[in-house]
Design a protein around this motif. Structure first.
Motif, PDB file in Angstrom:
ATOM      1  N   LEU A  19       0.834  -1.200   0.000  1.00 22.91           N
ATOM      2  CA  LEU A  19       0.000   0.000   0.000  1.00 22.91           C
ATOM      3  C   LEU A  19       0.864   1.244   0.000  1.00 22.91           C
ATOM      4  N   SER A  20       1.958   1.228   0.747  1.00 31.35           N
ATOM      5  CA  SER A  20       2.820   2.406   0.817  1.00 31.35           C
ATOM      6  C   SER A  20       3.456   2.703  -0.530  1.00 31.35           C
ATOM      7  N   THR A  21       3.767   1.646  -1.309  1.00 31.01           N
ATOM      8  CA  THR A  21       4.335   1.854  -2.640  1.00 31.01           C
ATOM      9  C   THR A  21       3.306   2.485  -3.560  1.00 31.01           C
ATOM     10  N   GLN A  22       2.080   1.983  -3.500  1.00 34.06           N
ATOM     11  CA  GLN A  22       1.024   2.556  -4.334  1.00 34.06           C
ATOM     12  C   GLN A  22       0.730   3.989  -3.942  1.00 34.06           C
ATOM     13  N   ALA A  23       0.763   4.271  -2.652  1.00 33.73           N
ATOM     14  CA  ALA A  23       0.407   5.601  -2.174  1.00 33.73           C
ATOM     15  C   ALA A  23       1.319   6.667  -2.737  1.00 33.73           C
ATOM     16  N   VAL A 260      -8.774  17.144   3.207  1.00 40.19           N
ATOM     17  CA  VAL A 260      -8.201  15.793   3.208  1.00 40.19           C
ATOM     18  C   VAL A 260      -8.814  14.984   4.344  1.00 40.19           C
ATOM     19  N   PRO A 261      -9.447  13.850   4.036  1.00 41.42           N
ATOM     20  CA  PRO A 261     -10.043  13.024   5.091  1.00 41.42           C
ATOM     21  C   PRO A 261      -8.987  12.494   6.068  1.00 41.42           C
ATOM     22  N   ASN A 268       0.280  14.078   0.955  1.00 43.56           N
ATOM     23  CA  ASN A 268       1.163  14.954   0.186  1.00 43.56           C
ATOM     24  C   ASN A 268       0.683  15.112  -1.253  1.00 43.56           C
ATOM     25  N   ASN A 269       0.199  14.029  -1.843  1.00 46.72           N
ATOM     26  CA  ASN A 269      -0.321  14.123  -3.210  1.00 46.72           C
ATOM     27  C   ASN A 269      -1.572  14.995  -3.262  1.00 46.72           C
ATOM     28  N   ILE A 274      -4.078  20.275  -4.673  1.00 46.03           N
ATOM     29  CA  ILE A 274      -4.715  21.518  -4.232  1.00 46.03           C
ATOM     30  C   ILE A 274      -3.898  22.723  -4.694  1.00 46.03           C
ATOM     31  N   ASN A 275      -2.596  22.674  -4.480  1.00 47.60           N
ATOM     32  CA  ASN A 275      -1.743  23.788  -4.901  1.00 47.60           C
ATOM     33  C   ASN A 275      -1.753  23.946  -6.418  1.00 47.60           C
ATOM     34  N   TRP A 276      -1.724  22.825  -7.126  1.00 45.87           N
ATOM     35  CA  TRP A 276      -1.649  22.862  -8.586  1.00 45.87           C
ATOM     36  C   TRP A 276      -2.914  23.448  -9.197  1.00 45.87           C
TER      37      TRP A 276
END
Length: 342
Positions: A19-23, A260-261, A268-269, A274-276
């Motif tokens: 999951l961490s890799t996908q995240a 962000v829930p 971070n994504n 949001i910034n973009w």
């Protein structure tokens, strides 16, 4: 619930990716139906290498229920102001230090540090507008300057009225018409609201927040609850014979924010997105697509909506922002709605 997806939602692959890799290269968004320009999603993916998946909802109540269930994988959602307040109080949102993000600098000053997020730590305002009703001018030739036409229609409109499927903006509209304060804790005042809605019910063809454009634009109904920008786009893009009403009693106001829930895997994504999307060129393209008023700075020279060609976005009547209610007041709202639909 109506859903659309930019990509098919992927699960962890049998090859053993964690999951961490996908995240690290994913972003799962839950947003209002058809609210984010698809081409912008594609551009964001190309620029960042982040794969974006979007699911959609048509009511704040659906969003809140989904987050409270605790079973979502969403990284970014866009509730309206009173639901931001509720979600913060119930611990459903991440503190993303929004006031320190580049996107915050683009936010119109009038939307910063508002009551729903007083310290502007959880949310970045995204778009705002109003909820009212739209009339089909081929079927309805009368005035559209009071909630009376919607709540107390004439006999010719029996079975020709359609109403949102949830109470979020219907009950406040009834309160505006009756002069009852939002979030009233007075049961006698809320009884007046129930009586009004009950009398209206025999004229209602359907309670629905889906397929509104085809229903009112296509002439299935003559009057329908709707939002300003959606009505605008149906009139301009689809050439529907419709008009967004300007009820003298006022319109129900809303402002949606990006949040962000709690427990999101890709915080971070989410912040990158949001910034973009708050950068001026992207915000301008988004505003032109969405058709609601942007809460961040845009290039006005490239805006396709003006006061002359888009009266829906420039109301001539009061716009009263919906609020989150006390438990006592919310219980009365729920009771009214449940009684109505029994």
């Amino acid at each position: 619930m109506k859903k659309f997806k930019i990509k098919l939602f992927t699960t962890i692959l049998a090859s053993g990716l964690s999951l961490s890799t996908q995240a690290a290269d994913s972003l799962n968004i839950y947003a209002w139906a058809e609210s984010i320009k698809p081409e912008l999603i594609s551009e964001f993916e190309k620029e960042t290498g982040i794969d974006v998946v979007i699911d959609s909802y048509t009511s704040n109540e659906d969003l809140l229920a989904k987050l409270k269930s605790g079973t979502t994988n969403y990284d970014l959602v866009s509730p309206s102001q009173h639901f931001v307040d509720i979600m913060i109080k119930e611990g459903l949102l991440e503190n993303i230090n929004a006031n320190s993000m580049p996107a915050f600098e683009a936010v119109d000053e009038k939307w910063k540090n508002q009551w729903w997020d007083k310290s502007s730590e959880y949310s970045i305002p995204f778009a705002y507008g109003s909820a009212g009703f739209t009339v089909n001018r081929d079927l309805y030739k009368g005035p559209a300057n009071s909630w009376k036409e919607f709540f107390e229609p004439g006999e010719a409109l029996k079975g020709k009225i359609a109403v949102f499927a949830t109470p979020d903006e219907v009950i406040p509209a009834a309160q505006l018409y009756l002069g009852v304060p939002f979030c009233s804790e007075d049961s006698s005042e809320m009884k007046k609201v129930l009586d009004l809605l009950t009398k209206q019910k025999e004229y209602v063809a359907v309670y629905s927040s889906d397929n509104i454009g085809s229903r009112v634009g296509g002439g299935e109904v003559a009057i329908h609850s709707w939002w300003d920008g959606n009505s605008l786009k149906a009139r301009k893009i689809d050439s529907a014979p419709i008009e967004y009403a300007q009820p003298k009693e006022g319109l129900v106001g809303w402002i949606d924010s990006l949040v962000v829930p709690k427990g999101a895997s890709n915080v971070n994504n989410a912040k990158k997105f949001i910034n973009w999307i708050s950068e001026k060129d992207n915000a301008t393209a988004q505003a032109n697509y969405y058709g609601h008023s942007p809460a961040v700075a845009i290039d006005l020279s490239k805006s396709i909506y003006t006061q002359v060609n888009s009266p829906e976005l420039f109301p001539t009547v009061p716009v009263v922002m919906a609020r989150s209610c006390s438990p006592k007041a919310q219980k009365l709202v729920d009771r009214v709605w449940t009684s109505l639909l029994e």
